[in-house]
Each structure stands twice: as C-alpha cells, then as structure tokens.
Design a protein around this motif. Sequence first.
Motif, PDB file in Angstrom:
ATOM      1  N   SER A 102       0.830  -1.209   0.000  1.00 19.80           N
ATOM      2  CA  SER A 102       0.000   0.000   0.000  1.00 19.80           C
ATOM      3  C   SER A 102       0.866   1.262   0.000  1.00 19.80           C
ATOM      4  O   SER A 102       0.493   2.280  -0.582  1.00 19.80           O
ATOM      5  CB  SER A 102      -0.935  -0.002   1.213  1.00 19.80           C
ATOM      6  N   VAL A 103       2.033   1.201   0.653  1.00 23.08           N
ATOM      7  CA  VAL A 103       2.896   2.385   0.696  1.00 23.08           C
ATOM      8  C   VAL A 103       3.443   2.708  -0.694  1.00 23.08           C
ATOM      9  O   VAL A 103       3.661   3.875  -1.034  1.00 23.08           O
ATOM     10  CB  VAL A 103       4.053   2.197   1.709  1.00 23.08           C
ATOM     11  N   LEU A 104       3.650   1.685  -1.526  1.00 21.08           N
ATOM     12  CA  LEU A 104       4.107   1.931  -2.897  1.00 21.08           C
ATOM     13  C   LEU A 104       3.043   2.685  -3.685  1.00 21.08           C
ATOM     14  O   LEU A 104       3.362   3.622  -4.430  1.00 21.08           O
ATOM     15  CB  LEU A 104       4.431   0.600  -3.588  1.00 21.08           C
ATOM     16  N   MET A 105       1.785   2.308  -3.496  1.00 23.65           N
ATOM     17  CA  MET A 105       0.698   3.000  -4.196  1.00 23.65           C
ATOM     18  C   MET A 105       0.617   4.464  -3.761  1.00 23.65           C
ATOM     19  O   MET A 105       0.484   5.362  -4.596  1.00 23.65           O
ATOM     20  CB  MET A 105      -0.631   2.296  -3.942  1.00 23.65           C
ATOM     21  N   VAL A 106       0.722   4.699  -2.450  1.00 20.15           N
ATOM     22  CA  VAL A 106       0.699   6.082  -1.946  1.00 20.15           C
ATOM     23  C   VAL A 106       1.864   6.863  -2.539  1.00 20.15           C
ATOM     24  O   VAL A 106       1.706   8.015  -2.958  1.00 20.15           O
ATOM     25  CB  VAL A 106       0.763   6.093  -0.399  1.00 20.15           C
ATOM     26  N   PHE A 107       3.036   6.237  -2.587  1.00 19.18           N
ATOM     27  CA  PHE A 107       4.233   6.891  -3.115  1.00 19.18           C
ATOM     28  C   PHE A 107       4.059   7.282  -4.578  1.00 19.18           C
ATOM     29  O   PHE A 107       4.459   8.372  -4.993  1.00 19.18           O
ATOM     30  CB  PHE A 107       5.429   5.948  -2.969  1.00 19.18           C
ATOM     31  N   LEU A 108       3.453   6.404  -5.372  1.00 19.42           N
ATOM     32  CA  LEU A 108       3.344   6.620  -6.813  1.00 19.42           C
ATOM     33  C   LEU A 108       2.151   7.481  -7.217  1.00 19.42           C
ATOM     34  O   LEU A 108       2.132   8.016  -8.327  1.00 19.42           O
ATOM     35  CB  LEU A 108       3.250   5.272  -7.542  1.00 19.42           C
ATOM     36  N   VAL A 109       1.173   7.612  -6.333  1.00 20.19           N
ATOM     37  CA  VAL A 109      -0.078   8.279  -6.708  1.00 20.19           C
ATOM     38  C   VAL A 109      -0.330   9.581  -5.953  1.00 20.19           C
ATOM     39  O   VAL A 109      -0.754  10.590  -6.541  1.00 20.19           O
ATOM     40  CB  VAL A 109      -1.276   7.310  -6.490  1.00 20.19           C
ATOM     41  N   SER A 110      -0.056   9.577  -4.658  1.00 25.26           N
ATOM     42  CA  SER A 110      -0.529  10.663  -3.793  1.00 25.26           C
ATOM     43  C   SER A 110       0.123  12.013  -4.083  1.00 25.26           C
ATOM     44  O   SER A 110       1.337  12.115  -4.277  1.00 25.26           O
ATOM     45  CB  SER A 110      -0.280  10.293  -2.326  1.00 25.26           C
ATOM     46  N   ASN A 111      -0.724  13.037  -4.084  1.00 30.79           N
ATOM     47  CA  ASN A 111      -0.236  14.415  -4.167  1.00 30.79           C
ATOM     48  C   ASN A 111      -0.005  14.997  -2.771  1.00 30.79           C
ATOM     49  O   ASN A 111       0.426  16.143  -2.633  1.00 30.79           O
ATOM     50  CB  ASN A 111      -1.253  15.283  -4.923  1.00 30.79           C
ATOM     51  N   ASP A 112      -0.322  14.193  -1.747  1.00 30.35           N
ATOM     52  CA  ASP A 112      -0.128  14.624  -0.359  1.00 30.35           C
ATOM     53  C   ASP A 112       0.961  13.797   0.315  1.00 30.35           C
ATOM     54  O   ASP A 112       0.870  13.444   1.489  1.00 30.35           O
ATOM     55  CB  ASP A 112      -1.441  14.475   0.429  1.00 30.35           C
ATOM     56  N   TRP A 113       1.979  13.467  -0.457  1.00 27.61           N
ATOM     57  CA  TRP A 113       3.058  12.620   0.067  1.00 27.61           C
ATOM     58  C   TRP A 113       3.765  13.270   1.255  1.00 27.61           C
ATOM     59  O   TRP A 113       4.133  12.595   2.211  1.00 27.61           O
ATOM     60  CB  TRP A 113       4.048  12.294  -1.039  1.00 27.61           C
ATOM     61  N   ASP A 114       3.956  14.588   1.180  1.00 24.64           N
ATOM     62  CA  ASP A 114       4.640  15.283   2.280  1.00 24.64           C
ATOM     63  C   ASP A 114       3.870  15.131   3.586  1.00 24.64           C
ATOM     64  O   ASP A 114       4.462  14.938   4.660  1.00 24.64           O
ATOM     65  CB  ASP A 114       4.818  16.771   1.950  1.00 24.64           C
ATOM     66  N   ALA A 115       2.552  15.225   3.503  1.00 25.90           N
ATOM     67  CA  ALA A 115       1.723  15.045   4.701  1.00 25.90           C
ATOM     68  C   ALA A 115       1.832  13.612   5.206  1.00 25.90           C
ATOM     69  O   ALA A 115       1.868  13.366   6.415  1.00 25.90           O
ATOM     70  CB  ALA A 115       0.270  15.390   4.385  1.00 25.90           C
ATOM     71  N   TYR A 116       1.909  12.679   4.272  1.00 31.45           N
ATOM     72  CA  TYR A 116       2.060  11.263   4.639  1.00 31.45           C
ATOM     73  C   TYR A 116       3.392  11.040   5.347  1.00 31.45           C
ATOM     74  O   TYR A 116       3.468  10.315   6.343  1.00 31.45           O
ATOM     75  CB  TYR A 116       1.973  10.401   3.383  1.00 31.45           C
ATOM     76  N   ARG A 117       4.440  11.688   4.842  1.00 29.93           N
ATOM     77  CA  ARG A 117       5.772  11.588   5.473  1.00 29.93           C
ATOM     78  C   ARG A 117       5.719  12.086   6.915  1.00 29.93           C
ATOM     79  O   ARG A 117       6.249  11.443   7.828  1.00 29.93           O
ATOM     80  CB  ARG A 117       6.789  12.439   4.710  1.00 29.93           C
ATOM     81  N   LYS A 118       5.081  13.226   7.105  1.00 30.71           N
ATOM     82  CA  LYS A 118       5.011  13.812   8.444  1.00 30.71           C
ATOM     83  C   LYS A 118       4.211  12.926   9.389  1.00 30.71           C
ATOM     84  O   LYS A 118       4.519  12.833  10.579  1.00 30.71           O
ATOM     85  CB  LYS A 118       4.386  15.207   8.367  1.00 30.71           C
ATOM     86  N   SER A 119       3.192  12.257   8.863  1.00 27.41           N
ATOM     87  CA  SER A 119       2.374  11.376   9.706  1.00 27.41           C
ATOM     88  C   SER A 119       3.165  10.165  10.182  1.00 27.41           C
ATOM     89  O   SER A 119       2.834   9.554  11.204  1.00 27.41           O
ATOM     90  CB  SER A 119       1.132  10.902   8.935  1.00 27.41           C
ATOM     91  N   LEU A 120       4.226   9.814   9.426  1.00 28.98           N
ATOM     92  CA  LEU A 120       5.058   8.660   9.803  1.00 28.98           C
ATOM     93  C   LEU A 120       6.191   9.032  10.735  1.00 28.98           C
ATOM     94  O   LEU A 120       6.871   8.157  11.276  1.00 28.98           O
ATOM     95  CB  LEU A 120       5.655   8.009   8.549  1.00 28.98           C
ATOM     96  N   SER A 121       6.421  10.316  10.903  1.00 24.72           N
ATOM     97  CA  SER A 121       7.557  10.783  11.697  1.00 24.72           C
ATOM     98  C   SER A 121       7.504  10.200  13.118  1.00 24.72           C
ATOM     99  O   SER A 121       6.556  10.393  13.856  1.00 24.72           O
ATOM    100  CB  SER A 121       7.542  12.313  11.776  1.00 24.72           C
ATOM    101  N   GLY A 122       8.550   9.444  13.461  1.00 25.04           N
ATOM    102  CA  GLY A 122       8.655   8.850  14.785  1.00 25.04           C
ATOM    103  C   GLY A 122       7.884   7.564  14.964  1.00 25.04           C
ATOM    104  O   GLY A 122       7.946   6.937  16.018  1.00 25.04           O
ATOM    105  N   HIS A 123       7.139   7.135  13.921  1.00 26.69           N
ATOM    106  CA  HIS A 123       6.323   5.928  14.042  1.00 26.69           C
ATOM    107  C   HIS A 123       6.911   4.740  13.291  1.00 26.69           C
ATOM    108  O   HIS A 123       6.410   3.624  13.429  1.00 26.69           O
ATOM    109  CB  HIS A 123       4.897   6.183  13.519  1.00 26.69           C
TER     110      HIS A 123
END
Length: 417
Positions: free
Chosen positions: A138-159
């Motif tokens: 699923s992370v590959l799909m988000v990486f290849l499709v999402s225009n909100d990747w930066d927000a996704y990156r921040k949501s993973l910070s520390g997790h």
Amino acid sequence: MTSHNVGELPGGEASRKPQYRLEILVSDPQKRYGDQTSTSSYVSYQISTKTDNPAYLKNHKSDDEIIVVHRRYSDLLLLYNILLNDHPTCIIPPLPDKKVFQYIAGDRFSQSFTQKRCHSLQNFLRRVANHPVLSNSSVLMVFLVSNDWDAYRKSLSGHLQTNKEEVTDAFMNAFKTVHKQSDEFVEIKEKSDKLDHNVAKIDKIFHRVVKKNDSISEDYATLGANLQDLQELCSGENEDLAKKAKVFNEGITQLSYGFRDLSKYLAYEYIVDLKDLEHYIDSMGQLIKLKDQKQIDYEELSEYLTKSVNEKNNLISGYGGSNFFTNKLEELAGINQEAARREKIDKLEGKINSLSGELESAKKIADAFEQETLREVALFEELKTKELKDSLGSLADHHIEFYQKMLDAWVKVDESL
C-alpha cells in the motif's frame, strides 16, 4: 500498510507474479529550492506510472492514463525503509548510495550525477514493481499516486519501527556460522559469490573502456579542429583541397561524437546497471544471513536443551550436579543433599519444558524463513536473468547503432572524396 508474515505467501507459480501491470519511469531530474524556511536545494525526479490496477486509478483522481508525481531521493529512501521494515523475508532492491563525496564536493547537481542516479532509481522502482509482494504494498501505491506525500511523510515521523531485535541478533551472531548448512544454500552462496566477482570484474573493464573512448573522442575532436584550420588555410587558394578537408572533417567529427555518445551510454546506464546488480546481489546475501541467524538461534536453543537434559539425567543417576567441594560446603552448612538434588531436578524439568516449547517455535520460524528465502532467491534469479538479458541487448544495440552511423558517415565521405 500491509505486512506479510513469514510463510504467509502461498507457493505455486501464479503467486510469484505481480497481479497487475505496473510500468514506472523515472526521468527529468531538476534542481529545486527549499521553501522559505529552508535555504537548502535538492533534486526532484519525475516518476510516471502506467498501470491497470483499479486501486491506483481510483486514487489518481484524474482522467490521464499516466500518473505523474515528483519525488526526491529522501522520499525513495523512506519508501525503501518502510518496505524493509514491513517485509523482512523479501529481498528489498537496493537504492543508490548517498554519495557523500559528491555532496561535499558540490557535484550533486551536475548532469553526470543526477542522470546516473535517475537511472539507478529507475532500476530500484522497476525491481519493486516486478516483485509479487512488494508491488502490492500500500505504501508503494501512496508513493506513486498521492499528491499529499509530504503530509504522509510527516504522519510517519517517529512511528517507523525498526527491527532492533533482529539488528542486535545479527550483530551478536556476526562471528557465528550455521553448523549444518544445506547443500542448496552452499550452492546458492557459491553462485552468488562467483556472479558478484564476475560483475565487479566487468565493471572495472568498462570503466577503462569509458576512459579510453573519452580519450579517443578528444583526440578526434583535436584532429577535427586541425582539419578546420587546414580548410580555412586552403580556402581561396585550393578550393578542391579545402572541400575535401571539409568532407573528411565531417567524418572525423561524426567519429568524435559517436565515441562520446557511446561512452556516455556506458557511463550513465550500463555501468550503473552493473553497480546496481552488485548491490542487488548483496541484498540477497543479507537475506540469507538473516535466514542463517534464525537457524543459529534454533541450533543454540537445541544445544542448551541437550545440555539441560544431560544435567538432569546426571542428577537422577547420582553423577554430577555439583562438585566435591560444593557438596562438602553444603554438608557443613547443614543442607540436605537429597532435598537439594530434588530441587535442582525440578528446576531443570521446568527449564526443559520451557526450552522444548521455545525450540519448537524456533524450528518453525527457521523452516519458514528458509522456505521464504528459497522463493526469494528463485525470484531474484528470474529477475536477474531478465535484467542481464535486457542490459546486454541494450549494450549490443548501442554498439550496432554506433557502427551503423560510422559506416553511413564514412560511406558518404568515401563517395565525396
């Protein structure tokens, strides 16, 4: 994020093929500047994806057939780390090195650096797309499709969890070896070592070829400049000679350009493919080491259990358990020898029961890891064979194109002279 456990993937040929077509192209490296809060610059890569996966098209929210996003190296590094964390039994394709020297020297924005890295990132994503498990992440799909990747990156910070226990175990077992390595894995290791040696040797040879071609190209360019001077010198006095010098110079210029273009292909693509293959082989070796670590855990538990059983049997039969001086000290202290012996036997029985359960669990994990590793090695062999075939085919095509252009150019020169 989808996580696959050891042994979860079913056997069979169909399960080892990606379910959907997934074509990914990395191109157009561009230097970009950070936002107002940052003065640092970075390189952005255009990533174009073409797929028949309905989940991708659903999340794309556009009528375009090709999905286009822009990502930087650190984004791909995050993708790599997530895949590594979520799929411990898979061979995760390697990313190109960070190239610290180029960062210090200020060459990370040069065309040579960005084009080579672009091709290497293409190799990474192509291998992920051709993997039956990683391509469904699923992370590959988000990486290849999402225009909100930066927000996704921040949501993973520390997790993002790292397999600290496995890293510690790998460090502790770094100098240990498997006692009973199967013939299959001995053969796999021998083949991978030989392949790695041969690829590294070819890599060195083509580095020399590139230097030689660059030198030849420069020599022909110098000759062309001298012929240009001769042409200008003869103009007005000997037009026929000036004309022939011009025609001959055109052929020399084509030679110079031809060697330059061939050298550029070798340096920017073919040698990068060789280096990436070396790293890919190393990634397979890392998975095999992880498999060995699980087997070492099982073997050590087995040895510990055997030692405990022998100690219990010796106590029951009246041999061992304590040495002579210990027995005398316990006797002087008024300790009942028989009661102490029974207590030790009871403790050992509890330890043996606990170790038996742990040993059974460790055996299942080791066997499952071995089966998954064998499947991954088989997939690696399949992908590696196709990559080598395509790479060698491209190498042959570029040389054929070079010689065809030179032949056409010098046929014209010969006809004109």
